[in-house]
Design a protein around this motif. Structure first.
Motif, PDB file in Angstrom:
ATOM      1  N   LEU A   1       0.843  -1.207   0.000  1.00 20.41           N
ATOM      2  CA  LEU A   1       0.000   0.000   0.000  1.00 20.41           C
ATOM      3  C   LEU A   1       0.873   1.249   0.000  1.00 20.41           C
ATOM      4  O   LEU A   1       0.560   2.244  -0.670  1.00 20.41           O
ATOM      5  N   SER A   2       1.957   1.209   0.747  1.00 23.97           N
ATOM      6  CA  SER A   2       2.881   2.338   0.769  1.00 23.97           C
ATOM      7  C   SER A   2       3.483   2.577  -0.606  1.00 23.97           C
ATOM      8  O   SER A   2       3.613   3.723  -1.058  1.00 23.97           O
ATOM      9  N   SER A   3       3.839   1.492  -1.281  1.00 24.67           N
ATOM     10  CA  SER A   3       4.396   1.625  -2.629  1.00 24.67           C
ATOM     11  C   SER A   3       3.366   2.217  -3.588  1.00 24.67           C
ATOM     12  O   SER A   3       3.690   3.053  -4.430  1.00 24.67           O
ATOM     13  N   ARG A   4       2.127   1.783  -3.448  1.00 28.31           N
ATOM     14  CA  ARG A   4       1.085   2.344  -4.325  1.00 28.31           C
ATOM     15  C   ARG A   4       0.886   3.828  -4.047  1.00 28.31           C
ATOM     16  O   ARG A   4       0.613   4.610  -4.959  1.00 28.31           O
ATOM     17  N   PHE A   5       1.017   4.196  -2.789  1.00 28.78           N
ATOM     18  CA  PHE A   5       0.950   5.629  -2.462  1.00 28.78           C
ATOM     19  C   PHE A   5       2.067   6.386  -3.178  1.00 28.78           C
ATOM     20  O   PHE A   5       1.836   7.461  -3.747  1.00 28.78           O
ATOM     21  N   GLU A   6       3.276   5.822  -3.152  1.00 26.98           N
ATOM     22  CA  GLU A   6       4.400   6.487  -3.800  1.00 26.98           C
ATOM     23  C   GLU A   6       4.180   6.622  -5.295  1.00 26.98           C
ATOM     24  O   GLU A   6       4.597   7.607  -5.912  1.00 26.98           O
ATOM     25  N   HIS A   7       3.495   5.650  -5.911  1.00 27.27           N
ATOM     26  CA  HIS A   7       3.319   5.663  -7.367  1.00 27.27           C
ATOM     27  C   HIS A   7       2.072   6.416  -7.810  1.00 27.27           C
ATOM     28  O   HIS A   7       2.030   6.928  -8.924  1.00 27.27           O
TER      29      HIS A   7
ATOM     30  N   GLN B   1       7.178   4.504   7.236  1.00 28.17           N
ATOM     31  CA  GLN B   1       5.922   5.029   6.710  1.00 28.17           C
ATOM     32  C   GLN B   1       5.511   6.322   7.411  1.00 28.17           C
ATOM     33  O   GLN B   1       4.985   7.237   6.777  1.00 28.17           O
ATOM     34  N   VAL B   2       5.737   6.392   8.707  1.00 29.68           N
ATOM     35  CA  VAL B   2       5.439   7.640   9.425  1.00 29.68           C
ATOM     36  C   VAL B   2       6.328   8.762   8.880  1.00 29.68           C
ATOM     37  O   VAL B   2       5.889   9.904   8.718  1.00 29.68           O
ATOM     38  N   SER B   3       7.585   8.427   8.579  1.00 26.79           N
ATOM     39  CA  SER B   3       8.500   9.399   7.978  1.00 26.79           C
ATOM     40  C   SER B   3       7.997   9.845   6.604  1.00 26.79           C
ATOM     41  O   SER B   3       8.070  11.025   6.249  1.00 26.79           O
ATOM     42  N   SER B   4       7.489   8.885   5.828  1.00 25.30           N
ATOM     43  CA  SER B   4       6.938   9.221   4.509  1.00 25.30           C
ATOM     44  C   SER B   4       5.753  10.171   4.647  1.00 25.30           C
ATOM     45  O   SER B   4       5.598  11.111   3.858  1.00 25.30           O
TER      46      SER B   4
ATOM     47  N   GLY C   1       4.114  17.139   6.363  1.00 27.02           N
ATOM     48  CA  GLY C   1       4.902  18.090   7.122  1.00 27.02           C
ATOM     49  C   GLY C   1       4.619  18.170   8.602  1.00 27.02           C
ATOM     50  O   GLY C   1       4.933  19.181   9.239  1.00 27.02           O
ATOM     51  N   SER C   2       4.063  17.120   9.203  1.00 26.61           N
ATOM     52  CA  SER C   2       3.776  17.140  10.635  1.00 26.61           C
ATOM     53  C   SER C   2       5.030  16.752  11.423  1.00 26.61           C
ATOM     54  O   SER C   2       5.567  15.658  11.273  1.00 26.61           O
ATOM     55  N   ASN C   3       5.501  17.678  12.292  1.00 30.14           N
ATOM     56  CA  ASN C   3       6.707  17.414  13.073  1.00 30.14           C
ATOM     57  C   ASN C   3       6.544  16.210  13.995  1.00 30.14           C
ATOM     58  O   ASN C   3       7.506  15.489  14.281  1.00 30.14           O
ATOM     59  N   GLU C   4       5.316  15.974  14.480  1.00 30.29           N
ATOM     60  CA  GLU C   4       5.087  14.832  15.363  1.00 30.29           C
ATOM     61  C   GLU C   4       5.420  13.527  14.656  1.00 30.29           C
ATOM     62  O   GLU C   4       5.967  12.594  15.253  1.00 30.29           O
ATOM     63  N   ASP C   5       5.081  13.449  13.362  1.00 31.91           N
ATOM     64  CA  ASP C   5       5.398  12.244  12.593  1.00 31.91           C
ATOM     65  C   ASP C   5       6.904  12.015  12.526  1.00 31.91           C
ATOM     66  O   ASP C   5       7.395  10.892  12.715  1.00 31.91           O
TER      67      ASP C   5
ATOM     68  N   ASP D   1      16.236   9.972   8.696  1.00 26.72           N
ATOM     69  CA  ASP D   1      15.269  10.810   9.405  1.00 26.72           C
ATOM     70  C   ASP D   1      15.943  11.931  10.180  1.00 26.72           C
ATOM     71  O   ASP D   1      15.399  13.036  10.296  1.00 26.72           O
ATOM     72  N   LEU D   2      17.122  11.667  10.727  1.00 26.10           N
ATOM     73  CA  LEU D   2      17.861  12.754  11.387  1.00 26.10           C
ATOM     74  C   LEU D   2      18.236  13.834  10.380  1.00 26.10           C
ATOM     75  O   LEU D   2      18.163  15.032  10.667  1.00 26.10           O
ATOM     76  N   SER D   3      18.624  13.400   9.200  1.00 27.85           N
ATOM     77  CA  SER D   3      18.941  14.358   8.136  1.00 27.85           C
ATOM     78  C   SER D   3      17.708  15.178   7.753  1.00 27.85           C
ATOM     79  O   SER D   3      17.791  16.383   7.521  1.00 27.85           O
ATOM     80  N   SER D   4      16.570  14.503   7.693  1.00 22.93           N
ATOM     81  CA  SER D   4      15.330  15.205   7.355  1.00 22.93           C
ATOM     82  C   SER D   4      14.988  16.229   8.433  1.00 22.93           C
ATOM     83  O   SER D   4      14.577  17.355   8.133  1.00 22.93           O
TER      84      SER D   4
END
Length: 1281
Positions: free
Chosen positions: A580-586, A624-627, A633-637, A669-672
């Protein structure tokens, strides 16, 4: 003569010795002695037939022993020669006939020559006729004949010498004889023989009735044989083609119950009977899952004081107390058996197995260490030469593999492979444990490949699994597992080497495996998962949407088969989430990402602290939370993702196989977070983590390219932040190495191309801007130019990776276009063209207009105008017109394609007619309004509709491609050429207005003359400010003379910077008072171009020169004219809206206005709702007057899609439309409307071509009417012909 006797006696002695100890040397020496004996007997020697017979017998045994069935011709020839020398009354004739018959039947069984079988039957018949009924030869011939009959009936499929050895009696056989028959059967590749032995046991039971001392043993043996026939796998591979029969298992349990009844309390064998019956019941539980069977098994085991096995089974249901009790019992059993006890090995092995099971369930390292120590001790009890050494080698090997999986120590895995290799050599073809040994060794080699990257390990694993599959032919109960195993390893090799044949074969094997498993089969969920995994992999590499959709559907089915409480539910949750995550990306559907996160949270909850799979679940959820953070753009994620990754890393110590992956994930994620919040320590930690990760994946490791890429990205970030050249240079070096490891077809190639290109851009920009004019820098400047070209090449390649999917390709092409434009690179026009093609393709697979409009907002709204500006800068004005037409009004254009007439195809043959019908049918299906799913609609139903729509689009595209192959239709539904678009200017020139950041231009498109481009004296920012000025000026109250000063100022500005330059260039093209058409883009869509002028006494204005109309596109205008010329009737529609949305009052003049239309234009018009407009083909309607607010103004977020009612009506087929640019003041415009209708229909007829002139005259007629404010006089615009 003495020598002949010695040679003959020696041959017989060695042959008998061979039969006892099976030493091949004895057999070979026996043959040599018989050959020398034959040499001593010439043809006329009286012992010559006997010498031939002896040699034939030894040769026949040798053929049987070595499996050299092709050499059977030699002993048969020798037997035949011996028989030929025996006269009818010769005492040895009968035995010669018998043995020749046996040899012929053996050759028949292996080669299928019917002549051999016929000859053997004739020989046996002669023996039976010639010999006495009670003689040994007679009984042997009778048994051989019986075996031949069984073979003919299909109950025996092979013969050998031992099988056909004579017995002294047929029925009933003694228990010992039956035991010998059973042993013989299980040592042979004879499925039919098992049936025969079972039949013999049933016959014997009828003879040995209740009360007979032998009955208990016969019942026990028969139960064992029935169990063997029910589930032959792992016991006797030679019986694998027998189908499992539930009645065999039930009958075996019934027989064992009778055995137990014959062995009351106190009987010496009662404990063994209890254990046997308990084992069968436990086995039945494994097969059917009935808890009552397991509970009863435990009861019997408790009485037998041997219950650990069943308690361990119960632990598989999550009852860890039972597993603990099983281990306690095994420890007690071991303590009661001193070293050297006959069952000491059994106790060691059982305790090791239970400890291993507890480790798998609870993850306690101590259990695993102790299990390995026990297995080492057990192996020591089975030295080289021991018949069961292979099993001990395999057991220890499996435990060491488990420790490697847990800790990642290479020595454990290498030792496991060494042990399993030795075990396999001790299990030759035909050995009962060979298939399992093949399986274990294959998986261990595969693990070493994944860890060390040695191709030979993977190749050998696949070869071993192919061998294992051969041992499980069609009909074998475990064939599906072998198919899945081989498929998974072929998939792994594909991932490593990219050979499409491996992946396709893997999917085919997975499909075969799935077809072998019924809906209620316990392994179906795993097979579904495996097939889904292969399809997902093929989607990732080739971009086939149907593979992804099928993979998701399969994993949904697998999840449904693993309800709450199922041990593998977390795996299914994870797999479905990844897809499902991949389909979201595509495809960019937020619901897919949200559902993926929900599934992963549930999976994590099923893997508490201590669970071996917890680290993986933490990583997947964090990703996925990072994605979602990147998307919303939610900092909590982002903070949650970092916390999850830290926990996962803590569970993966140094040497853990997945530590490098965890390091990479946390670093990303630290870089992000650094990029969004600017904390230097985040970036430094990210680089440190990525360096450690790279050190863990040496050259040859499958994940090295990913680590290289990740470290390069972090270094590039630090360069941008701190400007250290060495960081950027290292990043480029790392990315080049990563790209080399990702050949064409690799899943990550597109990303590597993008990353390398971006960093090359950065270095080019950084170094070419240095203020250093020394001559020595000249070479560097040229080097940077080369870098720019290389970067563009990489971006272009990324956009062309078909397997990446439409959405990633579209993003890559937009990235390419942006950089190419920024550096004025020669590929920028190509980049824009590809971007528009991909955008059109991506939008076409979105079902509803609303979802398309929503998707359009995510992409640059100035794509088409930027492309046209690029073409203008290169001096290609016709190309600029083509690009504007191709990249604008995409939503309307896609809808119009589905209504394209194809009548002319009828004259191109039968195939063309078929294509025409298919095109119409598919277009009709696609043109239907998609189902409106509520929030409560199951996601699987929504996905099913989406999949159906995408497949319809694919079929439609394929049909269009077929139509283009027909002569005269090569450009069917392709973007029109400029030569075609010029026809839009047939009744007057078209002025296309372009507003981009680079320049603002006008293009005049006449009917036959070349187009003219005009650079306007303004820019995008000034036009945007002018649009705001109009928006603020329109609602302001009018002065005493009906004038609105701010509005007039804005109209003068519009005249000066846009309209006047156009009018000055129209003089040579269009005569004064003729019609012109405006085709605005971008911000021009919101400016009242038709009303521009100086607005002072005797001042210039556009209305004094020309009659203005608008068109959303040139194609729409061409289509409207064509439909008007063909129309036979003149339908008319008037749409009134007396209570518009967002307005609290009623427009009282709407009804009088509609009544006015009725009086001017009999007969009354047919009412038409807005819903009708959306769903109907309006190509027969000539004119529409939209008496409502803002019916001709689009959406600012997507200005070039021209989403408003007036444009929609024209795209739907209405030829001429009058709409409004802003809010209508109801009372004041009634006179203007009346004047319009008077001019349009004053003679009682209507011609839609008069609409523009009628509106023009009505506005001029009321220009001096001070009761009508200026904004209301210019609010109406005409669109169409």
């Amino acid at each position: 003569m003495n020598v002949l006797a010695l040679e003959t006696d020696a041959g017989h002695r060695l042959l008998a010795q061979y039969c006892r100890i099976q030493s091949s040397g004895n057999l070979e020496q026996s043959i040599e002695h018989f050959e020398r004996a034959l040499d001593l007997c010439p043809m006329d020697h009286p012992y010559h037939p006997a010498a031939l017979f002896n040699l034939a017998t030894a040769k026949f045994v040798s053929c049987q022993a070595d499996g050299r069935y092709l050499d059977l011709d030699i002993p048969i020839s020798l037997f035949q020669r011996a028989l030929d020398l025996c006269a009818t009354d010769h005492p040895d004739r009968g035995v010669s006939q018998l043995h020749l018959a046996i040899a012929l039947l053996s050759r028949f069984a292996k080669r299928g020559f019917e002549a051999d079988a016929d000859a053997a039957e004739e020989l046996l018949s002669e023996v039976l006729k010639a010999c006495q009924a009670n003689s040994h030869i007679y009984r042997a011939a009778l048994i051989t004949m019986e075996i031949r009959t069984l073979h003919s009936a299909g109950r025996i499929k092979g013969n050998d010498l031992e099988q056909e050895q004579p017995t002294t009696s047929m029925f009933p056989l003694s228990p010992n004889q039956l035991a010998d028959q059973t042993k013989w059967c299980l040592q042979r590749d004879e499925p039919g023989a098992l049936d025969e032995v079972i039949s013999l046991h049933y016959d014997a039971l009828r003879y040995y009735n209740t009360g007979h001392a032998c009955r208990g043993q016969l019942l026990d043996d028969l139960a064992g044989m029935l169990e063997t026939r029910f589930e032959p796998l792992g016991l006797h591979p030679s019986l694998n083609n027998l189908a499992s029969k539930d009645e065999d298992l039930d009958q075996a349990i019934t027989l064992d119950r009778e055995v137990l009844a014959l062995r009351p309390v106190g009987h010496a064998d009662r404990s063994a009977s209890l254990s046997d019956l308990a084992a069968l019941l436990s086995y039945c539980f494994d097969h059917r899952g009935n808890d009552e069977d397991l509970d009863e098994a435990i009861t019997f085991h408790r009485e037998a004081l041997d219950r650990s096995a069943s308690l361990s089974d119960l632990a598989d249901r999550g009852n860890y107390e039972d597993l603990d009790e099983a281990i306690t019992l095994q420890r007690e059993a071991l303590a009661l058996r001193l070293v050297g006890h006959a069952d000491w090995f059994l106790s060691l092995n059982n305790l090791a197995n239970r400890l291993s099971s507890r480790f798998e369930h609870q993850g306690n390292d101590e259990d695993l260490e102790q299990a390995i120590a026990l297995q080492r001790e057990a192996l020591a009890l089975r030295p080289v030469g021991h018949t069961d050494r292979s099993a001990s080698l395999s057991d220890l090997s499996v435990e060491l593999s488990s420790r490697f999986d847990h800790r990642g120590n290479d020595k454990d895995l290498d030792e496991a492979i060494t042990l399993q290799t030795e075990a396999l050599t001790l299990c030759p073809v035909g050995h009962i444990d060979r298939s399992m040994s093949l399986y274990y060794l294959a998986h261990q080699l595969s693990s070493r490949f994944e860890h060390q990257g040695n191709d030979e390990d993977l190749n050998q694993a696949i070869t071993l699994l192919r061998d294992a599959l051969v041992l499980r032919p069609v009909g074998h109960t475990e064939r599906s597992k072998s198919l899945d195993d081989l498929a998974n390893h072929l998939s792994s090799r594909f991932e490593h080497r990219g050979n499409n044949e491996d992946l396709d074969q893997a999917i085919a094997l997975n499909r075969e495996a799935l077809t072998l498993l019924s809906v209620d089969h316990t392994d179906r969920s795993m097979s579904l998962n495996n097939l889904a995994s292969g399809l997902f992999s093929r989607f990732v590499h080739r971009g086939r949407d149907e593979d992804l959709d099928e993979a998701i559907a399969l994993n949904r089915e697998a999840l449904a088969l693993r309800p709450t409480g199922h041990t593998d539910r977390s795996i299914s949750l994870n797999n479905l989430a990844v897809e499902l995550s991949s389909r979201f990306e595509h495809r960019g559907n937020d619901k897919d990402l949200d559902q993926a996160i929900g599934l992963l949270r549930e999976a994590l909850a099923l893997r508490p602290v201590g669970h071996t799979g917890r680290s993986m679940s933490l990583d997947e959820l964090a990703n996925q939370v990072s994605s979602r953070f990147e998307h919303r753009g939610s900092n909590e994620d982002l903070d949650e993702a970092i916390a999850l990754h830290r926990e996962a890393l803590a569970l993966r110590p140094i040497s853990h196989t997945d530590r490098s992956m965890s390091l990479n994930n946390l670093a990303n994620d630290l870089s992000s977070r650094f990029a969004h919040r600017g904390k230097d320590e985040d970036l430094d930690e990210a680089i440190t983590l990525d360096r450690e990760a790279l050190a863990l994946v040496p050259v040859g490791h499958t994940d090295r390219s990913k680590s290289l890429s990740n470290l390069a990205i972090q270094l590039s970030f630090r360069f941008e932040h701190r400007n250290k050249d060495e960081d950027l240079d290292e990043a480029i070096t790392l990315n080049r190495e990563a790209l080399d490891l990702r050949p064409i077809g690799h899943i990550g190639r597109s990303k590597s191309l993008n990353n390398l290109a971006t960093q090359l851009f950065t270095r080019f920009e950084h170094q070419s801007n240095r203020e250093d004019l020394e001559e020595s820098r000249e070479n560097l400047r040229f080097e940077n130019t080369d870098s720019l070209n290389v970067a563009m090449h990489h971006l272009k390649a990324a956009a062309n990776v078909v397997s990446a999917g439409l959405l990633p390709r579209l993003r890559a092409s937009l990235h390419w276009a942006r950089h190419a434009s920024e550096y004025s690179h020669g590929t920028q026009l190509e980049a824009y063209t590809m971007s528009m093609q991909l955008l059109d393709a991506y939008m076409s697979v979105t079902a509803s207009v609303l979802s398309r409009h929503k998707a359009m907002k995510e992409f640059p709204r100035t794509l088409a105008v930027d492309a046209a500006s690029c073409a203008l800068r290169s001096g290609d004005v016709p190309r600029a017109v083509e690009l504007l037409e191709q990249g604008r009004t995409i939503i309307w254009t896609q809808m119009a394609r589905l209504r394209t007439p194809l009548d002319s195809l009828q004259t191109h043959g039968d195939h063309a007619v078929i294509l025409m019908k298919r095109f119409r049918d598919l277009s009709s299906l696609l043109d239907k309004t998609p189902a409106d799913h509520s929030e409560d609609t199951p996601r699987v139903d929504v996905e099913a509709d989406e999949i159906r729509y995408r497949r319809l689009v694919e079929d439609w595209n394929g049909t269009v491609e077929e139509i283009r192959k027909i002569e005269g239709f090569s450009r069917f539904l392709l973007p029109p050429l400029f030569s075609d678009l010029q026809d839009a200017g047939r009744d007057g020139p078209i002025i296309m207005l372009i507003a981009s950041e680079s320049s603002c231009d006008a293009i005049i498109v006449p009917h036959e003359q070349p187009p003219t481009s005009i650079q306007l004296p303004t820019n995008f920012q000034k036009l945007a400010e002018l649009e705001i000025a109009f928006r603020e000026a329109v609602p302001k109250d009018a002065g005493p003379k009906g004038n609105q000063r701010a509005l007039m100022v804005a109209l003068r500005k519009l005249w000066d910077v846009v309209v006047r330059p156009v009018v000055e260039n129209l003089g040579a093209i269009a005569r004064r008072g003729s019609r012109i058409w405006w085709c605005p883009t971008s911000v021009f869509n919101f400016l009242p171009l038709h009303a521009a002028g100086e607005y002072r006494k005797d001042g210039e204005s556009l209305s004094r020169h020309y009659i203005s109309s608008y068109t959303p596109s040139l194609t729409a205008l061409i289509k409207a004219r064509a439909n008007h010329d063909k129309s036979l009737s003149v339908p008319f529609v008037a749409i009134g809206q007396n209570h518009p949305a967002g307005v609290l009052f009623t427009l009282d003049a709407v009804e009088p206005e509609l009544e006015l239309v009725r009086t001017l234009l009999p007969p009354p018009p047919t009412p038409l709702s807005l819903l009708d407009i959306a769903q109907m083909d309006l190509s027969r309607h000539q004119f529409a007057f939209l008496s409502a607010c803002e019916t001709a103004v689009g959406v600012p977020a997507t200005p070039d899609e021209v989403i408003h009612l007036a444009a929609g009506l024209q795209f739907a087929g209405v030829k001429s439309v009058v709409g409004t640019l802003w809010k209508v003041d109801d009372p004041t415009v009634q006179r203007l409307v009346k004047a319009f209708y008077t001019n349009l229909c004053g003679d009682g007829t209507m011609n839609s071509k008069r609409a523009a002139r009628a509106l023009h005259r009505a506005v001029q007629l009321l220009a001096s009417d001070r009761d009508i404010p200026l904004a209301q006089r210019i609010v109406f615009v005409h669109i169409g012909i």
